[in-house]
Design a protein around this motif. Sequence first.
Motif, PDB file in Angstrom:
ATOM      1  N   PHE A   6     135.014  64.052   9.375  1.00 57.84           N
ATOM      2  CA  PHE A   6     134.333  62.920  10.024  1.00 57.84           C
ATOM      3  C   PHE A   6     135.234  61.680   9.983  1.00 57.84           C
ATOM      4  O   PHE A   6     135.409  60.987  10.995  1.00 57.84           O
ATOM      5  CB  PHE A   6     133.013  62.663   9.296  1.00 57.84           C
ATOM      6  CG  PHE A   6     132.141  61.603   9.909  1.00 57.84           C
ATOM      7  CD1 PHE A   6     131.240  61.929  10.919  1.00 57.84           C
ATOM      8  CD2 PHE A   6     132.188  60.289   9.471  1.00 57.84           C
ATOM      9  CE1 PHE A   6     130.411  60.958  11.474  1.00 57.84           C
ATOM     10  CE2 PHE A   6     131.369  59.319  10.020  1.00 57.84           C
ATOM     11  CZ  PHE A   6     130.480  59.659  11.028  1.00 57.84           C
ATOM     12  N   ILE A   7     135.812  61.417   8.820  1.00 59.21           N
ATOM     13  CA  ILE A   7     136.685  60.248   8.671  1.00 59.21           C
ATOM     14  C   ILE A   7     137.929  60.400   9.534  1.00 59.21           C
ATOM     15  O   ILE A   7     138.366  59.438  10.185  1.00 59.21           O
ATOM     16  CB  ILE A   7     137.069  60.063   7.189  1.00 59.21           C
ATOM     17  CG1 ILE A   7     135.846  59.684   6.361  1.00 59.21           C
ATOM     18  CG2 ILE A   7     138.147  58.988   7.036  1.00 59.21           C
ATOM     19  CD1 ILE A   7     136.045  59.811   4.862  1.00 59.21           C
ATOM     20  N   GLY A  54     136.428  54.788   8.103  1.00 60.04           N
ATOM     21  CA  GLY A  54     136.135  56.107   8.655  1.00 60.04           C
ATOM     22  C   GLY A  54     134.657  56.412   8.741  1.00 60.04           C
ATOM     23  O   GLY A  54     134.244  57.261   9.520  1.00 60.04           O
ATOM     24  N   GLY A  55     133.839  55.744   7.927  1.00 65.31           N
ATOM     25  CA  GLY A  55     132.395  55.945   7.955  1.00 65.31           C
ATOM     26  C   GLY A  55     131.894  57.062   7.059  1.00 65.31           C
ATOM     27  O   GLY A  55     130.694  57.169   6.822  1.00 65.31           O
ATOM     28  N   GLY A  56     132.800  57.873   6.523  1.00 64.17           N
ATOM     29  CA  GLY A  56     132.367  58.988   5.684  1.00 64.17           C
ATOM     30  C   GLY A  56     131.714  58.551   4.393  1.00 64.17           C
ATOM     31  O   GLY A  56     130.853  59.252   3.862  1.00 64.17           O
ATOM     32  N   VAL A  57     132.098  57.382   3.878  1.00 64.80           N
ATOM     33  CA  VAL A  57     131.524  56.900   2.629  1.00 64.80           C
ATOM     34  C   VAL A  57     130.038  56.568   2.796  1.00 64.80           C
ATOM     35  O   VAL A  57     129.289  56.527   1.825  1.00 64.80           O
ATOM     36  CB  VAL A  57     132.324  55.673   2.115  1.00 64.80           C
ATOM     37  CG1 VAL A  57     132.036  54.425   2.940  1.00 64.80           C
ATOM     38  CG2 VAL A  57     132.079  55.432   0.642  1.00 64.80           C
ATOM     39  N   ILE A  93     129.952  68.711  15.094  1.00 67.60           N
ATOM     40  CA  ILE A  93     128.851  68.062  15.817  1.00 67.60           C
ATOM     41  C   ILE A  93     128.711  66.612  15.349  1.00 67.60           C
ATOM     42  O   ILE A  93     128.652  65.670  16.154  1.00 67.60           O
ATOM     43  CB  ILE A  93     127.539  68.830  15.616  1.00 67.60           C
ATOM     44  CG1 ILE A  93     127.566  70.137  16.413  1.00 67.60           C
ATOM     45  CG2 ILE A  93     126.339  67.976  16.056  1.00 67.60           C
ATOM     46  CD1 ILE A  93     126.381  71.039  16.146  1.00 67.60           C
ATOM     47  N   LEU A  94     128.662  66.397  14.028  1.00 66.16           N
ATOM     48  CA  LEU A  94     128.522  65.033  13.497  1.00 66.16           C
ATOM     49  C   LEU A  94     129.709  64.157  13.891  1.00 66.16           C
ATOM     50  O   LEU A  94     129.539  63.003  14.298  1.00 66.16           O
ATOM     51  CB  LEU A  94     128.386  65.084  11.976  1.00 66.16           C
ATOM     52  CG  LEU A  94     127.108  65.703  11.414  1.00 66.16           C
ATOM     53  CD1 LEU A  94     127.182  65.772   9.892  1.00 66.16           C
ATOM     54  CD2 LEU A  94     125.876  64.923  11.844  1.00 66.16           C
ATOM     55  N   SER A  95     130.915  64.717  13.777  1.00 64.59           N
ATOM     56  CA  SER A  95     132.118  63.931  14.049  1.00 64.59           C
ATOM     57  C   SER A  95     132.237  63.570  15.522  1.00 64.59           C
ATOM     58  O   SER A  95     132.577  62.429  15.876  1.00 64.59           O
ATOM     59  CB  SER A  95     133.361  64.717  13.606  1.00 64.59           C
ATOM     60  OG  SER A  95     133.299  65.023  12.234  1.00 64.59           O
ATOM     61  N   LEU A  96     131.938  64.527  16.399  1.00 70.31           N
ATOM     62  CA  LEU A  96     132.103  64.281  17.837  1.00 70.31           C
ATOM     63  C   LEU A  96     130.981  63.415  18.404  1.00 70.31           C
ATOM     64  O   LEU A  96     131.173  62.743  19.417  1.00 70.31           O
ATOM     65  CB  LEU A  96     132.194  65.612  18.588  1.00 70.31           C
ATOM     66  CG  LEU A  96     133.442  66.440  18.225  1.00 70.31           C
ATOM     67  CD1 LEU A  96     133.435  67.769  18.970  1.00 70.31           C
ATOM     68  CD2 LEU A  96     134.724  65.667  18.524  1.00 70.31           C
TER      69      LEU A  96
END
Length: 245
Positions: free
Chosen positions: A172-173, A145-148, A72-75
Motif C-alpha cells: 500500500f505504501i 504512504g498512508g500505511g501507518v 484492491i486496497l492499494s489500487l
Amino acid sequence: MIWLPLGFFLTALLYASVGFGGGSTYSALLALVGFDYRLLPIVSLCCNVVVVTGSTLRFARAGEMPWRGALILSLLAAPLAFLGGLTPIREEAFLALLGMSLIAAGLALFLPRAPQAAATPTRAARHMGWAAAPLGYLAGLVGIGGGVFLAPLLHLTRWNGARRIAATASLFILINSLAGLVGQLTKNGAGRFAEALTGALPLLVAVVIGGQLGSLLALRILPERVIRWLTAALTIWAGSRLLLG
C-alpha cells in the motif's frame, strides 16, 4: 546538520521493522530544519519507496503477501494519492495537517494488533476499501504512504493475520508513494525533482541502510511491541514539535 541523516536512519530502521516506510516522520524532520515545504514531499516519498520496496519483495518471496486484497486496497487509494500530490496547499495548512497526521499515526501504533494467525474478520473488514481511498489522498497531499493509518484499521477489523497485514501495508505504501510522487512532480515540474534530491543523497543512503537493518535484524533484537512504542514516541514527538512550532 549531521543529525539529519542519523534521524532518517533511525526512522527507517524503526518503521521498516514494523512494516512501514516512515514518510510522515521524514517529512517532519525536513520541516523542522526549514526544508522547502513544496519539495519536502518529494524527498519523503522517494525515501518511502526505497524502504518499502525491500520489505514488499521480502514479504512476497516469503509467500506472505495476500495479493488480491492488498492490490484492491492499494489500487483504490492510488488515484486519490495522485490527486493529493496535485493539490496546492499553503505552508501553514501543510505543516498543521502534517503535525496532526503524525500525532494520529503515533497514537494508532498503540492500537491492538491482530493475531499472527488470521482470526475471523469482523463485518467491517469487508469495507476497508472505503477507508483506503481517503488515506490515499492524505498520503499524496503531505508526502506519506498512508500505511501507518491503514494497518491499525486492518488489525482492528481482523482483516488478516499480522504478517499479512504488514505485507499489505508495505505494498500500500509503495504504490501510494509512487502515485503521490507522480502527482507532486506533475504539480511542481520535473525540474523540482532534481532540486529536491540535490543534497538529499546522504538521506537516501541512510534510509537504505536503516530500512535493511530494520526489516532484517530489529525484530530479532527487540520485541515488536517495544519497537512499536519507540516508533510511536518518535512520531508523536515530531508531530508535537511541528504543531508547537
